[in-house]
Design an enzyme around this catalytic site. Structure first.
Site, short mmCIF file in Angstrom:
data_model
loop_
_atom_site.label_atom_id
_atom_site.label_comp_id
_atom_site.label_asym_id
_atom_site.label_seq_id
_atom_site.Cartn_x
_atom_site.Cartn_y
_atom_site.Cartn_z
N SER A 1 29.90 29.40 -48.84
CA SER A 1 30.48 30.75 -48.90
C SER A 1 31.34 30.98 -50.14
CB SER A 1 31.32 31.02 -47.65
OG SER A 1 30.54 30.94 -46.49
N HIS B 1 36.78 32.53 -49.63
CA HIS B 1 35.95 33.66 -50.04
C HIS B 1 36.65 34.46 -51.14
CE1 HIS B 1 33.93 33.76 -45.78
NE2 HIS B 1 33.73 32.61 -46.43
#
Length: 211
Positions: A126, A190
């Site tokens: 991610s 993220h």
């Protein structure tokens, strides 16, 4: 990638000029690593996942290729498939390799700084893919992306809108996580990857124009 309260991309209107073999290679490596990890799942996650309290350069890298389940790897690889090819096309194959790895490292470093005492292993592509999304936002802000918002509804929005909503969700969720909200998602990884991607792509655009 976390898909709650967000648009889920189906495809984009963004043709490429060369085959994205590096992007496909990253997808293959992630899938192979996930399949291999199923042989001794807890061992792989605990040994090769990134634990801030046990900082390791090795796990900083290996954690990028491990995933916590089918939904986790599918979501990540789908986002990479949709957006990674055009970023690779723009940067070139070799630079894309460096960019992808650095995005993942930047993501883990921010996660480390905000969770320095955590012994929970963080895994997933991610962070690196968030870097890809940040770069895509800078390089292709007006490209149209077909998305589904739930209940089978399909629409078309600009990349800056979709990715802007995605990033806003990460910021809000990350802020809540600082105050104890538990969700099992490293939102600041993220955020770190995305911000790195934005900076890298912006620098690339500026330097390319000056050449």
């Amino acid at each position: 990638m976390n898909k709650k309260a967000q648009f889920f991309p189906l495809k984009d209107e963004n043709p490429r000029s060369r085959f994205p073999f590096v992007n496909f290679l990253f997808i293959i490596l992630n899938v192979v690593a996930f399949v291999l990890s199923l042989r001794a799942f807890e061992y792989f996650i605990n040994t090769y996942g990134f634990k801030p309290a046990e900082f390791s350069l090795l796990t900083l890298f290996t954690s990028m290729f491990l995933h916590g389940g089918i939904a986790h790897i599918f979501g990540n690889m789908w986002f990479l498939y949709i957006f990674g090819d055009n970023v690779e096309d723009k940067f070139g194959h070799f630079k894309y390799v460096i960019f992808y790895i650095l995005s993942g490292i930047a993501a883990s470093v921010l996660h480390f700084l905000l969770n320095i005492d955590s012994s929970i292993p963080a895994v997933g592509a991610s962070g690196a893919i968030s870097g890809v999304l940040g770069a895509y936002l800078v390089l292709f802000p007006h490209v149209k992306v077909y998305v589904t918002g739930g209940f089978g509804h399909v629409g078309k929005v600009s990349a800056w809108f979709m990715l802007g909503v995605w990033f806003l969700f990460q910021l809000i969720s990350g802020t809540f996580s600082l105050f104890g909200a538990q969700g099992g998602i490293a939102f600041f990884a993220h955020i770190g990857g995305f911000v790195f991607g934005v900076i890298f792509a912006w620098s690339y655009k500026v330097t390319s124009k000056s050449l």
